[in-house]
Each structure stands twice: as C-alpha cells, then as structure tokens.
Design an enzyme around this catalytic site. Structure first.
Site, short mmCIF file in Angstrom:
data_model
loop_
_atom_site.label_atom_id
_atom_site.label_comp_id
_atom_site.label_asym_id
_atom_site.label_seq_id
_atom_site.Cartn_x
_atom_site.Cartn_y
_atom_site.Cartn_z
N CYS A 1 0.87 -1.16 0.00
CA CYS A 1 0.00 0.00 0.00
C CYS A 1 0.91 1.21 0.00
CB CYS A 1 -0.86 0.09 1.26
SG CYS A 1 -2.16 -1.15 1.35
N GLY B 1 -0.23 0.42 -5.00
CA GLY B 1 -1.56 -0.17 -4.84
C GLY B 1 -2.54 0.50 -5.76
N ASN C 1 0.08 0.81 5.91
CA ASN C 1 0.77 -0.04 4.93
C ASN C 1 1.51 -1.14 5.69
OD1 ASN C 1 3.84 0.35 2.99
ND2 ASN C 1 2.28 -1.19 2.79
N GLY C 2 1.25 -2.37 5.29
CA GLY C 2 1.94 -3.50 5.93
C GLY C 2 0.96 -4.58 6.33
N TYR D 1 11.79 -5.03 -6.20
CA TYR D 1 10.67 -4.78 -7.11
C TYR D 1 9.80 -3.59 -6.74
CZ TYR D 1 6.04 -5.24 -9.11
OH TYR D 1 4.85 -4.96 -9.72
P1 5GP Z 1 5.36 -14.05 -11.84
O1 5GP Z 1 6.61 -14.86 -11.79
O2 5GP Z 1 4.66 -14.04 -10.53
O3 5GP Z 1 4.43 -14.46 -12.91
O4 5GP Z 1 5.72 -12.57 -12.17
C1 5GP Z 1 6.99 -12.00 -11.99
C2 5GP Z 1 6.89 -10.61 -12.52
O5 5GP Z 1 5.97 -9.89 -11.73
C3 5GP Z 1 8.18 -9.82 -12.52
O6 5GP Z 1 8.27 -9.18 -13.77
C4 5GP Z 1 8.01 -8.80 -11.42
O7 5GP Z 1 8.48 -7.54 -11.88
C5 5GP Z 1 6.55 -8.73 -11.17
N1 5GP Z 1 6.21 -8.76 -9.74
C6 5GP Z 1 6.89 -9.30 -8.74
N2 5GP Z 1 6.24 -9.11 -7.57
C7 5GP Z 1 5.15 -8.42 -7.84
C8 5GP Z 1 4.09 -7.89 -7.02
O8 5GP Z 1 4.06 -8.02 -5.80
N3 5GP Z 1 3.13 -7.19 -7.68
C9 5GP Z 1 3.15 -7.03 -9.02
N4 5GP Z 1 2.18 -6.32 -9.57
N5 5GP Z 1 4.11 -7.51 -9.80
C10 5GP Z 1 5.10 -8.20 -9.22
MG MG Z 2 8.18 -6.84 -13.91
#
Ligand code: 5GP
Ligand code: MG
Length: 451
Positions: free
Chosen positions: A2, A29, A103-104, A243
């Site tokens: 968040c 978020g 947030n958390g 990330y």
């Molecule tokens: P996955 O392996 O879950 O299909 O996706 C990995 C990708 O999702 C990576 O490109 C990374 O940048 C992105 N990603 C990693 N963690 C998160 C997250 O918590 N939320 C979102 N929206 N994307 C994520």
């Molecule tokens: Mg990505």
C-alpha cells in the site's frame, strides 16, 4: 502493499498535496484509494475503489478542505478487495474522531483482536482496523496510545493518522515498510511511504522515519518519540529494493535505481553468457538491465514496449486474469529482436506466470536465443509482512529447482543473482533487512501465517 501519505501544511490545501503525493505512490496499490482532511475542527474523507485519477476530481477535492490530510492507496494483502476495506478508516474515540491509514501486514492480528472489548464491532476484514480500534479503546493521550500499540503489535505497519488538528505518523519497530519525512517549501511537513512522493509536491527529503518512531505534528511543531523497545532488529523489506519501490526513491541515502543498477552489474559478473543484446522487462527491471549491459559490454536496447495504462499484472488477484494480463501489457519490438541472441533481465520470478510468456513473446518476435537473468535470488518463501505472496503453493521456486524453472520458462539459460550480491548492491547490512522470502528466516517476530 500500500502507499500512505500525511500532510501538515498551514495555509495550504492539504488534500490536494496528499492527492499528488498519492499519485507518486500509485505503484504501491491500485485497488482503492482515499483521502481524509481536517481543518482544525472537522474531519472529512472520501474513498472508493479504483485508481486515484478516477476517484478524485476538483469537486471532491474542494470538499476535503483543511491544512491536514492523510491518504492511502491500497493493494489488498489482508482483507478482501471491497470498499469497506478501503482506507483511510474513520474512527470515533473519546479523544475525538481520527482517520487512519496503514501499509503493511500484522502477524499477530488474532491475538490483538482478543485484546479488544467483546462488544467491538469490526466493519472491515483487514488487520488495519484492529490497529485503529486498539487506539480507540486504550487510554491516555494519542501519542501514549501509539507508543503502547508499538509494544503489542507485531509485523509490518507504517501508519499515518490525523485528528481534527494534528498529524501522526509511526513505523513498526522493525521498520519493515518504508516511511519518509519531508519538509514543504513554506514550512509544512509531509510523510510518505517513499521519498519519490516528496519531490512531486515540492518537498525536501529530510530523513526516514526511524523504526519504532512516532511523529506528532501540530500547531506547536513537530515532536518525535521513540517507543520504548529493545532488542529489535531493523528489517526493511528486501522486496522493496527488488521490485516494489520506485527507482527514484531512496533508502539509507542510496537510490533504489543505483541499488538495482548494481544488482544488474553483479548479475552480469555471476552469470555471463555470449549474446548480442541486453533487454529488460519494463519498468521494474530496467535499471538492472542497464547495469547488466554496462558490466557485460553488450548494447542495452529496448525489446519490449509496455502499455503504461494497463497497470501491474497482479491487480486482479485471480490467476486467470493474471496470465491474460501479460499479453495485454507488452509488445515486442520485432526489428530489435529478430535473429538476435537476447539476454532478458527481469527483477524476479514469483509465481512463474509472467516469465514463460515473455520468453515466448521474444521467440515469436524472432529472437534466436533467449537468456533469462533475474536480478534477485529465487523467491522460495511466502511473505507474511505485506507483499502479495502468502503461500508456498503459489511460489514456483518453492516447488521447482533452477533447471526445472528454466524448462518451465522455455529460456535457453537462466541465472539468478546470489543473495550475497543482492545484499551488497543495497549497501545495507544483512542484519538490517528482512530476507524472509529469500531465506525463510523472518525478523525476530514470531510469525503466524495470515492466509
Ligand atoms: P510471476 O513470476 O509471478 O508471474 O511474475 C513476476 C513478474 O511480476 C516480474 O516481472 C516482477 O516484476 C513482477 N512482480 C513481482 N512481484 C510483484 C508484485 O508483488 N506485484 C506485481 N504487480 N508484480 C510483481
Ligand atoms: Mg516486472
């Protein structure tokens, strides 16, 4: 995850400042957002599902008058994605009304719930409401109640709170989620989840709010109190670096961009491969991709163009939508890829849904070889502290080894950054980070799984 912000700006329209700060935190978020504002006597708020720009307009903002405001943008990890769980939460108390945004994720919500009076009705299903209600039911000044809360609540909580005449901000004793303090040009104050939001509203970054620190900002000025706690390790979430945070935010005096760039360089040292070009999966892996290219001496080019209006593919917590999201999100640049041996850098593999699709997009675009490089170690353990990966089942690296994952993605080779190199790239001490999702060792919190 968040994003939260709090503004104390005498003579200014705090809700408008909070709106723009939240805009800079929208990546944290996208499910719902809200702002509460106070003018010294009354407290008003507005919240709804969806993106910030769709929720607020001039008319709604004009209604949120006053020099104090807090705001929240939500990515649900506890409690479902419905409007009663949107924040800020509004609470009535013997000290007057207050608005609350968090947030958390807590790790002892059940235990905390038992501290509440049996007659307390919880409207929301989130852990945030339990925190807010504990403040309502405690006694003493608000700052005393917050100090007490910090001794009983476990897990991750960066919180902003406002009454009709003061702004409060506090951070859990482990400092799991970030929270930064800034000073506005003409003397007011702003707190925000990430420092990137400060520049957006013309504020100067002052410092991070310390783990276990409580700030109270009122007409009398700014007051800081360190909650009486001992023996807590600091444990900023490593996934913020990998990330989550925006690259233009800084932690500990170093931008997230430079940390990711260093991860990319280290990745090239650890996993070199003969190839023609380096690309990154936009946007989150771009700094690491540039770092990889710089270290390897290969050209960094764009291979995937992202539709910036789709939002993050995790928006919908349902797996089917998630897989469709990837195709909606990227188009390959065929002229840049055809016949090339491509190194593609991404920041993480979590569920393993995105990566195989990226690899096949690149192959369909004519890439001769696809070498996958990941600027984090395998994510093998769930997060109980606010990142949306709560179970072993959903994590591909909890269930497959590196070679099996390579096969699953369809890449010609796969290399993950080592934990040691990742830590070094952040410039932080290992013992000052939460590495739970990478090592399974969580900060010194008895952790109860949330889901
Ligand atoms: P996955 O392996 O879950 O299909 O996706 C990995 C990708 O999702 C990576 O490109 C990374 O940048 C992105 N990603 C990693 N963690 C998160 C997250 O918590 N939320 C979102 N929206 N994307 C994520
Ligand atoms: Mg990505």
């Amino acid at each position: 995850m968040c994003g939260v912000t709090g503004v104390f700006a005498p003579g200014r329209d705090a809700a408008r400042l909070a709106f723009f700060a939240l805009y800079a935190l929208q990546h944290r978020g996208q499910e719902s957002a809200g702002i509460a504002a106070a003018d010294g006597t009354a407290l008003r708020s507005h919240k709804a599902m969806g993106l910030l720009g769709a929720i607020f307009d001039e008319v709604i903002l004009a209604d949120l008058s006053g020099h104090i405001a807090i705001g929240h943008t939500r990515y649900s990890t506890s409690g479902s994605s419905i409007v009663v769980n949107a924040q800020p939460l509004l609470e009535r108390s013997d000290l007057g009304d207050f608005a609350f945004a968090h947030n958390g994720n807590l790790t002892n919500t059940e235990e905390l719930r038992e501290r509440l009076s049996p007659s307390t009705v919880l409207e929301a299903s989130s852990d945030s409401e339990v925190l807010a209600k504990l403040l309502v039911e405690d006694s003493g000044s608000l700052i005393d109640r917050i100090a007490h809360l910090l001794t009983v609540a476990r897990g991750a909580y960066s919180v902003v709170l406002c009454t009709s005449n003061a702004l409060y901000a506090f951070r859990d004793p482990w400092g799991v989620r970030p929270l930064a303090l800034g000073e506005l040009e003409d003397g007011g104050w702003i707190v925000a989840s990430e420092s990137c939001a400060l520049g957006t509203v013309g504020a100067r970054f002052v410092r991070e709010i310390e783990p276990g620190e409580i700030l109270r900002i009122g007409a009398e000025g700014i007051e800081s109190r360190q909650a009486a706690l001992s023996g807590h390790e600091h444990a900023l979430c490593m996934f913020e670096y990998i990330y989550f945070a925006r690259p233009d935010s800084e932690f500990d005096g170093r931008s997230v961009y430079m940390a990711r760039y260093a991860m990319g360089r280290a990745l090239a040292k650890e996993h070199p491969v003969e190839a023609d070009v380096v690309i990154a999966v936009p946007d989150s892996a771009v700094p690491a991709g540039i770092g990889y290219a710089a270290e390897s001496g290969l050209p960094y080019i764009e291979g995937l163009i992202k539709n910036r209006y789709i939002g993050r593919t995790f928006i919908s917590p349902d797996q089917q939508m998630r897989s469709r999201g990837v195709q909606l999100k990227f188009n390959p640049l065929i002229e840049n890829l055809r016949g090339q041996r491509v190194i593609v850098v991404d920041d993480s593999i979590v569920r393993g849904t995105t990566t195989p699709r990226i690899v096949s997009l690149l192959r369909d675009a004519g890439a001769r070889e696809v070498h996958l490089r990941i600027s984090s170690p395998p994510i093998r353990h769930p997060c109980y502290l606010g990142v949306d990966m709560a179970t072993y089942d959903e994590l591909i690296a909890a269930n497959l080894n590196a070679e099996e994952i390579r096969r699953h993605t369809g890449a010609d080779s796969l290399g993950y950054l080592s934990l040691e190199a990742l830590i070094e790239a952040t410039g932080r001490k290992r013992e000052e980070m939460c590495l739970g999702c990478l090592t399974g060792a969580y900060p010194s919190v008895p952790v109860h799984a949330v889901s």
